[in-house]
Structures are given as structure tokens and as C-alpha cells.
Design a protein around this motif. Structure first.
Motif, short mmCIF file in Angstrom:
data_model
loop_
_atom_site.label_atom_id
_atom_site.label_comp_id
_atom_site.label_asym_id
_atom_site.label_seq_id
_atom_site.Cartn_x
_atom_site.Cartn_y
_atom_site.Cartn_z
N PHE A 90 -11.40 -0.95 0.09
CA PHE A 90 -9.94 -0.95 0.19
C PHE A 90 -9.35 -1.58 -1.06
N ALA A 91 -8.43 -0.90 -1.67
CA ALA A 91 -7.69 -1.45 -2.80
C ALA A 91 -6.26 -0.96 -2.69
N SER A 92 -5.31 -1.84 -2.94
CA SER A 92 -3.91 -1.44 -2.88
C SER A 92 -3.12 -2.26 -3.88
N ARG A 95 9.11 -10.72 6.69
CA ARG A 95 9.30 -9.88 5.52
C ARG A 95 8.54 -8.59 5.71
N ILE A 96 8.98 -7.59 5.01
CA ILE A 96 8.39 -6.27 5.08
C ILE A 96 7.67 -6.03 3.77
N ALA A 97 6.39 -5.71 3.84
CA ALA A 97 5.60 -5.46 2.64
C ALA A 97 5.21 -3.99 2.58
N VAL A 98 5.46 -3.37 1.44
CA VAL A 98 5.09 -1.97 1.22
C VAL A 98 4.02 -1.95 0.13
N SER A 99 2.88 -1.36 0.42
CA SER A 99 1.79 -1.26 -0.54
C SER A 99 1.35 0.18 -0.66
N GLU A 100 0.80 0.52 -1.82
CA GLU A 100 0.27 1.86 -2.05
C GLU A 100 -1.25 1.75 -2.21
N ALA A 152 2.73 9.92 1.80
CA ALA A 152 2.88 9.02 2.96
C ALA A 152 1.52 8.49 3.43
N MET A 153 0.49 9.29 3.29
CA MET A 153 -0.84 8.89 3.73
C MET A 153 -1.36 7.70 2.90
N ARG A 154 -0.90 7.56 1.65
CA ARG A 154 -1.34 6.47 0.78
C ARG A 154 -0.60 5.17 1.04
N MET A 155 0.51 5.21 1.77
CA MET A 155 1.36 4.02 1.91
C MET A 155 0.96 3.16 3.10
#
Length: 75
Positions: A43-45, A29-34, A14-17
Motif C-alpha cells: 500500500f502506498a498513497s 477532519r477529512i483526509a483525501v488520499s490517492e 475514483a477507484m484510486r481515491m
């Protein structure tokens, strides 16, 4: 394993999301990144998925995680 368990099931995962709700006028819209903790830059995702509604996002959370190894009989 569901998508929720894969991406949010442990504190470490969860800490990475990163979750963002992006609004464009009346649409959103909902964006989910890791996030990548082992990057040399600040920062890189990688984008995991975009959703056009909360219902679509919730369906994805409850769905089985697919890493590309699942094959159906008709394929």
C-alpha cells in the motif's frame, strides 16, 4: 475541470481515491488520499488534502483543479 472531475470523475480515478473521516475528541477532519496502483509494496498513497469541515471539503470539490500551472497576473 473541477477537483471532483479530476479525482472522482471516472470509475478508474475514483477507484484510486481513499477518503477517511478522522476524529480527535470533538474535532474531526477529512483526509483525501490517492493510492498508487503501480507500487511494489502492499500500500502506498499520497495525501491530497485535509479538511476541517464538510463545507470546506465541498468547496474544494467544486473548485477548479490546480496543478500549479495556473498563474495570476499579479504574480
Amino acid at each position: 475541470m473541477t477537483n471532483w472531475e479530476r479525482y472522482f470523475g471516472t470509475p478508474e480515478a475514483a477507484m484510486r481515491m481513499e477518503m477517511r473521516m478522522l476524529r480527535d475528541g470533538r474535532r474531526f477532519r477529512i483526509a483525501v488520499s490517492e493510492c498508487n496502483p503501480f507500487t511494489t509494496c502492499a500500500f502506498a498513497s499520497r495525501r491530497v488534502r485535509d479538511f476541517c469541515s464538510w463545507g470546506e471539503y465541498l468547496d474544494w470539490l467544486k473548485a477548479e483543479y490546480d496543478d500549479g500551472t495556473i498563474r495570476w497576473e499579479d504574480e
